[in-house]
Design a protein around this motif. Structure first.
Motif, PDB file in Angstrom:
ATOM      1  N   SER A  98       0.868  -1.176   0.000  1.00  0.00           N
ATOM      2  CA  SER A  98       0.000   0.000   0.000  1.00  0.00           C
ATOM      3  C   SER A  98       0.906   1.228   0.000  1.00  0.00           C
ATOM      4  N   ILE A  99       0.870   1.978  -1.114  1.00  0.00           N
ATOM      5  CA  ILE A  99       1.820   3.072  -1.283  1.00  0.00           C
ATOM      6  C   ILE A  99       1.094   4.336  -1.727  1.00  0.00           C
ATOM      7  N   LEU A 100       1.200   5.373  -0.918  1.00  0.00           N
ATOM      8  CA  LEU A 100       0.596   6.658  -1.244  1.00  0.00           C
ATOM      9  C   LEU A 100       1.642   7.743  -1.462  1.00  0.00           C
ATOM     10  N   SER A 101       2.902   7.401  -1.281  1.00  0.00           N
ATOM     11  CA  SER A 101       3.976   8.389  -1.257  1.00  0.00           C
ATOM     12  C   SER A 101       4.472   8.820  -2.623  1.00  0.00           C
ATOM     13  N   GLY A 102       4.088   8.103  -3.678  1.00  0.00           N
ATOM     14  CA  GLY A 102       4.617   8.401  -5.003  1.00  0.00           C
ATOM     15  C   GLY A 102       5.845   7.582  -5.351  1.00  0.00           C
ATOM     16  N   ALA A 103       6.332   6.782  -4.419  1.00  0.00           N
ATOM     17  CA  ALA A 103       7.526   5.964  -4.645  1.00  0.00           C
ATOM     18  C   ALA A 103       7.163   4.533  -5.052  1.00  0.00           C
ATOM     19  N   HIS A 104       5.984   4.351  -5.644  1.00  0.00           N
ATOM     20  CA  HIS A 104       5.482   3.004  -5.945  1.00  0.00           C
ATOM     21  C   HIS A 104       6.378   2.229  -6.913  1.00  0.00           C
ATOM     22  N   LEU A 105       6.968   2.892  -7.904  1.00  0.00           N
ATOM     23  CA  LEU A 105       7.818   2.167  -8.862  1.00  0.00           C
ATOM     24  C   LEU A 105       9.065   1.607  -8.177  1.00  0.00           C
ATOM     25  N   SER A 106       9.737   2.445  -7.439  1.00  0.00           N
ATOM     26  CA  SER A 106      10.953   2.018  -6.750  1.00  0.00           C
ATOM     27  C   SER A 106      10.662   0.963  -5.687  1.00  0.00           C
ATOM     28  N   LEU A 107       9.657   1.199  -4.853  1.00  0.00           N
ATOM     29  CA  LEU A 107       9.358   0.268  -3.765  1.00  0.00           C
ATOM     30  C   LEU A 107       8.869  -1.085  -4.274  1.00  0.00           C
ATOM     31  N   THR A 108       8.091  -1.073  -5.338  1.00  0.00           N
ATOM     32  CA  THR A 108       7.616  -2.343  -5.909  1.00  0.00           C
ATOM     33  C   THR A 108       8.771  -3.121  -6.511  1.00  0.00           C
ATOM     34  N   THR A 109       9.606  -2.445  -7.293  1.00  0.00           N
ATOM     35  CA  THR A 109      10.762  -3.100  -7.910  1.00  0.00           C
ATOM     36  C   THR A 109      11.683  -3.685  -6.855  1.00  0.00           C
ATOM     37  N   ARG A 110      11.960  -2.918  -5.820  1.00  0.00           N
ATOM     38  CA  ARG A 110      12.843  -3.393  -4.757  1.00  0.00           C
ATOM     39  C   ARG A 110      12.242  -4.593  -4.016  1.00  0.00           C
ATOM     40  N   GLY A 147      -2.787   1.966  -4.212  1.00  0.00           N
ATOM     41  CA  GLY A 147      -2.590   3.292  -3.647  1.00  0.00           C
ATOM     42  C   GLY A 147      -2.721   4.364  -4.705  1.00  0.00           C
ATOM     43  N   THR A 148      -2.036   5.466  -4.475  1.00  0.00           N
ATOM     44  CA  THR A 148      -2.087   6.609  -5.368  1.00  0.00           C
ATOM     45  C   THR A 148      -1.164   6.338  -6.547  1.00  0.00           C
ATOM     46  N   ILE A 149      -1.727   5.710  -7.570  1.00  0.00           N
ATOM     47  CA  ILE A 149      -0.937   5.269  -8.722  1.00  0.00           C
ATOM     48  C   ILE A 149      -1.556   5.831  -9.997  1.00  0.00           C
ATOM     49  N   PRO A 150      -0.821   6.666 -10.730  1.00  0.00           N
ATOM     50  CA  PRO A 150      -1.343   7.174 -11.998  1.00  0.00           C
ATOM     51  C   PRO A 150      -1.532   6.028 -12.996  1.00  0.00           C
ATOM     52  N   PRO A 151      -2.572   6.094 -13.809  1.00  0.00           N
ATOM     53  CA  PRO A 151      -2.806   5.025 -14.802  1.00  0.00           C
ATOM     54  C   PRO A 151      -1.586   4.757 -15.690  1.00  0.00           C
ATOM     55  N   LEU A 201       4.594  -0.825 -13.454  1.00  0.00           N
ATOM     56  CA  LEU A 201       4.576  -1.685 -12.273  1.00  0.00           C
ATOM     57  C   LEU A 201       4.466  -3.151 -12.666  1.00  0.00           C
ATOM     58  N   GLU A 202       3.642  -3.434 -13.651  1.00  0.00           N
ATOM     59  CA  GLU A 202       3.515  -4.813 -14.128  1.00  0.00           C
ATOM     60  C   GLU A 202       4.837  -5.294 -14.730  1.00  0.00           C
ATOM     61  N   ALA A 203       5.517  -4.423 -15.470  1.00  0.00           N
ATOM     62  CA  ALA A 203       6.819  -4.778 -16.042  1.00  0.00           C
ATOM     63  C   ALA A 203       7.861  -5.015 -14.949  1.00  0.00           C
ATOM     64  N   ALA A 204       7.694  -4.335 -13.827  1.00  0.00           N
ATOM     65  CA  ALA A 204       8.615  -4.496 -12.696  1.00  0.00           C
ATOM     66  C   ALA A 204       8.334  -5.767 -11.898  1.00  0.00           C
ATOM     67  N   GLY A 205       7.236  -6.447 -12.221  1.00  0.00           N
ATOM     68  CA  GLY A 205       6.938  -7.708 -11.551  1.00  0.00           C
ATOM     69  C   GLY A 205       5.685  -7.730 -10.712  1.00  0.00           C
ATOM     70  N   ALA A 206       4.932  -6.630 -10.674  1.00  0.00           N
ATOM     71  CA  ALA A 206       3.677  -6.637  -9.918  1.00  0.00           C
ATOM     72  C   ALA A 206       2.672  -7.560 -10.604  1.00  0.00           C
ATOM     73  N   ALA A 207       2.073  -8.434  -9.830  1.00  0.00           N
ATOM     74  CA  ALA A 207       1.083  -9.368 -10.372  1.00  0.00           C
ATOM     75  C   ALA A 207      -0.253  -8.685 -10.621  1.00  0.00           C
ATOM     76  N   ALA A 208      -0.518  -7.605  -9.879  1.00  0.00           N
ATOM     77  CA  ALA A 208      -1.753  -6.830 -10.050  1.00  0.00           C
ATOM     78  C   ALA A 208      -1.528  -5.447  -9.454  1.00  0.00           C
ATOM     79  N   VAL A 209      -2.252  -4.468 -10.010  1.00  0.00           N
ATOM     80  CA  VAL A 209      -2.146  -3.091  -9.548  1.00  0.00           C
ATOM     81  C   VAL A 209      -3.546  -2.557  -9.300  1.00  0.00           C
ATOM     82  N   PHE A 210      -3.734  -1.921  -8.139  1.00  0.00           N
ATOM     83  CA  PHE A 210      -5.036  -1.416  -7.737  1.00  0.00           C
ATOM     84  C   PHE A 210      -4.935   0.071  -7.374  1.00  0.00           C
ATOM     85  N   PRO A 211      -5.140   0.945  -8.358  1.00  0.00           N
ATOM     86  CA  PRO A 211      -5.093   2.385  -8.063  1.00  0.00           C
ATOM     87  C   PRO A 211      -6.227   2.791  -7.123  1.00  0.00           C
TER      88      PRO A 211
END
Length: 131
Positions: free
Chosen positions: A60-72, A91-95, A101-111
């Protein structure tokens, strides 16, 4: 045995209302849910995921660091030999960031604004087959 899901708040984001709503919704839907609390390091999240033998880690990420935190998180789980644990992010994820995020390995994304029944159904699909 119900699927186990870890709901985590990585980084310095201290807002946990949405994560708590998701955790309660998943618990009510029959999942076993572990909530990490706020401000967790990636290493702590991975350790908890391994100790709790979860099928899914939900970030759950609202900080704007979703790409980095998900990849890590995905990379850390793979490095720990737990690449079979699905990582989802909400969280707060722009479309425009969903494919990244999916390319980074996220199985699903829920804005923000994703219906809770959609979230439950998608996590149900992710946990339906044995790991």
């Amino acid at each position: 045995m119900p699927a186990r899901v870890l709901i985590a708040k990585p980084g310095l984001d201290g807002h946990d209302r949405g994560a708590k709503i998701v955790a309660r919704t998943l618990r009510d839907a029959g999942f076993e849910v572990i909530f990490t609390g706020i401000r967790k390091r990636i290493e702590e999240i991975v350790t908890m995921a391994l100790q709790e033998d979860v099928a899914v880690v939900g970030l759950s990420i609202l900080s704007g660091a979703h790409l980095s935190l998900t990849t890590r998180t995905v990379d850390a789980l793979r490095a720990a030999g737990a690449g079979d644990i699905a990582v989802i992010v909400g969280g707060t994820i722009p479309p425009s960031d969903v494919p990244k995020l999916e390319a980074a390995g996220a199985a699903a994304v829920f804005p923000t604004g994703t219906a809770l029944d959609v979230l439950v159904a998608e996590i149900g699909k992710l946990t339906a087959s044995p790991r």
